[in-house]
Design a protein around this motif. Structure first.
Motif, PDB file in Angstrom:
ATOM      1  N   PHE A  62      17.972   7.124  -2.507  1.00  0.00           N
ATOM      2  CA  PHE A  62      18.246   6.629  -3.857  1.00  0.00           C
ATOM      3  C   PHE A  62      19.470   6.999  -4.700  1.00  0.00           C
ATOM      4  O   PHE A  62      19.579   8.008  -4.784  1.00  0.00           O
ATOM      5  CB  PHE A  62      17.471   6.529  -4.049  1.00  0.00           C
ATOM      6  CG  PHE A  62      17.384   5.640  -5.796  1.00  0.00           C
ATOM      7  CD1 PHE A  62      17.003   4.011  -5.593  1.00  0.00           C
ATOM      8  CD2 PHE A  62      17.070   6.469  -6.784  1.00  0.00           C
ATOM      9  CE1 PHE A  62      16.300   3.987  -6.723  1.00  0.00           C
ATOM     10  CE2 PHE A  62      17.412   5.839  -8.042  1.00  0.00           C
ATOM     11  CZ  PHE A  62      17.058   4.451  -7.880  1.00  0.00           C
ATOM     12  N   GLU A  63      20.540   5.782  -4.986  1.00  0.00           N
ATOM     13  CA  GLU A  63      21.771   6.000  -6.207  1.00  0.00           C
ATOM     14  C   GLU A  63      21.545   5.260  -7.056  1.00  0.00           C
ATOM     15  O   GLU A  63      21.029   3.941  -6.685  1.00  0.00           O
ATOM     16  CB  GLU A  63      22.486   6.536  -5.538  1.00  0.00           C
ATOM     17  CG  GLU A  63      23.741   7.125  -6.655  1.00  0.00           C
ATOM     18  CD  GLU A  63      24.983   7.066  -5.900  1.00  0.00           C
ATOM     19  OE1 GLU A  63      25.768   6.503  -6.120  1.00  0.00           O
ATOM     20  OE2 GLU A  63      25.078   8.218  -5.187  1.00  0.00           O
ATOM     21  N   ALA A  64      21.468   5.349  -8.199  1.00  0.00           N
ATOM     22  CA  ALA A  64      21.332   4.644  -9.476  1.00  0.00           C
ATOM     23  C   ALA A  64      22.918   4.497 -10.054  1.00  0.00           C
ATOM     24  O   ALA A  64      22.338   5.941 -10.509  1.00  0.00           O
ATOM     25  CB  ALA A  64      20.517   4.050 -10.012  1.00  0.00           C
ATOM     26  N   THR A  65      23.910   4.192 -10.599  1.00  0.00           N
ATOM     27  CA  THR A  65      24.808   4.861 -11.554  1.00  0.00           C
ATOM     28  C   THR A  65      25.531   3.440 -12.222  1.00  0.00           C
ATOM     29  O   THR A  65      25.209   2.668 -11.902  1.00  0.00           O
ATOM     30  CB  THR A  65      26.138   5.072 -10.351  1.00  0.00           C
ATOM     31  OG1 THR A  65      26.598   5.296 -11.411  1.00  0.00           O
ATOM     32  CG2 THR A  65      26.445   4.590  -9.649  1.00  0.00           C
ATOM     33  N   GLY A  66      25.657   4.055 -13.194  1.00  0.00           N
ATOM     34  CA  GLY A  66      26.593   3.050 -14.146  1.00  0.00           C
ATOM     35  C   GLY A  66      26.241   3.455 -15.367  1.00  0.00           C
ATOM     36  O   GLY A  66      26.452   4.816 -15.921  1.00  0.00           O
ATOM     37  N   MET A  81      20.198  11.132  -7.912  1.00  0.00           N
ATOM     38  CA  MET A  81      20.622  10.610  -7.220  1.00  0.00           C
ATOM     39  C   MET A  81      19.347  10.885  -6.760  1.00  0.00           C
ATOM     40  O   MET A  81      18.581  12.292  -6.866  1.00  0.00           O
ATOM     41  CB  MET A  81      21.910  11.694  -6.943  1.00  0.00           C
ATOM     42  CG  MET A  81      22.370  11.027  -7.272  1.00  0.00           C
ATOM     43  SD  MET A  81      24.327  12.268  -7.127  1.00  0.00           S
ATOM     44  CE  MET A  81      24.468  12.253  -4.156  1.00  0.00           C
ATOM     45  N   GLY A  82      18.637  10.543  -5.824  1.00  0.00           N
ATOM     46  CA  GLY A  82      16.884  11.357  -4.918  1.00  0.00           C
ATOM     47  C   GLY A  82      16.441  10.757  -3.680  1.00  0.00           C
ATOM     48  O   GLY A  82      17.430   9.841  -3.263  1.00  0.00           O
ATOM     49  N   GLN A  83      15.453   9.761  -4.102  1.00  0.00           N
ATOM     50  CA  GLN A  83      14.694   9.503  -3.184  1.00  0.00           C
ATOM     51  C   GLN A  83      13.669   7.928  -2.874  1.00  0.00           C
ATOM     52  O   GLN A  83      13.677   8.666  -4.895  1.00  0.00           O
ATOM     53  CB  GLN A  83      13.899  10.464  -2.051  1.00  0.00           C
ATOM     54  CG  GLN A  83      12.739  11.823  -2.494  1.00  0.00           C
ATOM     55  CD  GLN A  83      12.321  12.171  -1.323  1.00  0.00           C
ATOM     56  OE1 GLN A  83      12.937  12.870  -1.173  1.00  0.00           O
ATOM     57  NE2 GLN A  83      10.808  12.163  -1.942  1.00  0.00           N
ATOM     58  N   SER A  94       7.852   4.477  -6.109  1.00  0.00           N
ATOM     59  CA  SER A  94       7.904   5.800  -7.011  1.00  0.00           C
ATOM     60  C   SER A  94       9.279   6.600  -6.633  1.00  0.00           C
ATOM     61  O   SER A  94       9.435   6.741  -4.970  1.00  0.00           O
ATOM     62  CB  SER A  94       6.979   6.492  -6.548  1.00  0.00           C
ATOM     63  OG  SER A  94       6.233   6.999  -5.873  1.00  0.00           O
ATOM     64  N   PHE A  95      10.439   7.083  -7.613  1.00  0.00           N
ATOM     65  CA  PHE A  95      11.082   7.688  -7.060  1.00  0.00           C
ATOM     66  C   PHE A  95      11.333   9.053  -7.815  1.00  0.00           C
ATOM     67  O   PHE A  95      10.865   8.795  -9.564  1.00  0.00           O
ATOM     68  CB  PHE A  95      12.018   6.404  -6.854  1.00  0.00           C
ATOM     69  CG  PHE A  95      11.704   5.586  -8.491  1.00  0.00           C
ATOM     70  CD1 PHE A  95      12.300   6.361  -9.264  1.00  0.00           C
ATOM     71  CD2 PHE A  95      11.200   4.363  -7.788  1.00  0.00           C
ATOM     72  CE1 PHE A  95      11.882   4.872 -10.566  1.00  0.00           C
ATOM     73  CE2 PHE A  95      11.295   3.095  -8.542  1.00  0.00           C
ATOM     74  CZ  PHE A  95      11.970   3.586 -10.471  1.00  0.00           C
ATOM     75  N   GLU A  96      12.429   9.668  -7.253  1.00  0.00           N
ATOM     76  CA  GLU A  96      12.483  11.386  -7.901  1.00  0.00           C
ATOM     77  C   GLU A  96      13.797  12.241  -7.521  1.00  0.00           C
ATOM     78  O   GLU A  96      14.508  11.604  -6.575  1.00  0.00           O
ATOM     79  CB  GLU A  96      11.075  12.226  -7.723  1.00  0.00           C
ATOM     80  CG  GLU A  96      10.988  12.127  -6.407  1.00  0.00           C
ATOM     81  CD  GLU A  96      10.194  13.289  -7.068  1.00  0.00           C
ATOM     82  OE1 GLU A  96       9.520  14.031  -6.853  1.00  0.00           O
ATOM     83  OE2 GLU A  96       9.038  12.929  -5.603  1.00  0.00           O
ATOM     84  N   GLY A  97      14.570  12.295  -7.815  1.00  0.00           N
ATOM     85  CA  GLY A  97      16.004  13.222  -8.315  1.00  0.00           C
ATOM     86  C   GLY A  97      16.726  13.361  -8.809  1.00  0.00           C
ATOM     87  O   GLY A  97      15.783  14.081 -10.108  1.00  0.00           O
ATOM     88  N   THR A  98      17.365  14.390  -9.021  1.00  0.00           N
ATOM     89  CA  THR A  98      18.803  14.639  -9.739  1.00  0.00           C
ATOM     90  C   THR A  98      19.194  13.920 -10.899  1.00  0.00           C
ATOM     91  O   THR A  98      20.360  12.215 -10.416  1.00  0.00           O
ATOM     92  CB  THR A  98      19.553  15.608  -9.532  1.00  0.00           C
ATOM     93  OG1 THR A  98      20.337  14.867  -8.263  1.00  0.00           O
ATOM     94  CG2 THR A  98      18.756  16.600  -8.535  1.00  0.00           C
TER      95      THR A  98
END
Length: 166
Positions: A62-66, A81-83, A94-98
């Motif tokens: 998973f990645e989200a950017t803006g 950036m995560g999963q 549900s998701f988590e990461g840096t």
């Protein structure tokens, strides 16, 4: 389950503050937009392999950017950036990461579907903010609109969010 404990503590603190309990010191906050606005979302989420209506058998990349807007710490680009965790679907994930791009913010954790709530943490695991992204599906005339029902699943979407940094 440090994250769940944090949610309980935050909910209790909010209820005490909302109920007119003893006065407490409140940290200064910054409110930002991330990934545009609901009327003009510019944030991009990518998922690999795609998220479907069937529970994911394992974690998904998973990645989200803006772009952040709002001045102060609300400048530049924030990237998650995560999963997306096993068992997640398009309806509830549900998701988590840096987190990259915001000083003092190191990690994220969240749950939701088209509307999400995420907590932001510093390197020591303290809650330092929150955001509520709204995922914008492709236009109805786009064949990917119903991608959650396909074998490939949802692999990208737009979003916008309000971010609050404590």
């Amino acid at each position: 389950m440090r994250f769940r404990a944090t949610i309980g503590i935050m909910a209790t603190a909010w209820l005490v503050g909302a109920g007119g309990g003893a006065a407490s010191a409140q940290a200064a906050t910054s409110t930002c937009t991330w990934g545009g606005t609901p009327a003009a979302p510019t944030g991009v989420v990518t998922i690999s392999p795609g998220l479907t209506n069937t529970p994911a058998p394992g974690p998904l990349k998973f990645e989200a950017t803006g772009v952040l807007d709002g001045g102060g710490r609300c400048t530049g680009r924030m990237t998650f950036m995560g999963q997306i965790n096993a068992g997640s679907t398009c309806l509830l994930a549900s998701f988590e990461g840096t987190v990259k791009g915001v000083p003092g913010v190191a990690r994220f954790w969240g749950e939701g579907g088209p509307v999400v709530h995420e907590f932001l943490y510093d390197k020591d695991g303290n809650v330092v903010g929150a955001d509520q992204p709204a995922v914008a599906p492709p236009p109805a005339d786009d064949p990917a609109y119903s991608s959650c029902s396909t074998a490939e699943g949802l692999t990208s979407a737009g979003f916008s969010s309000v971010v609050e940094l404590f």
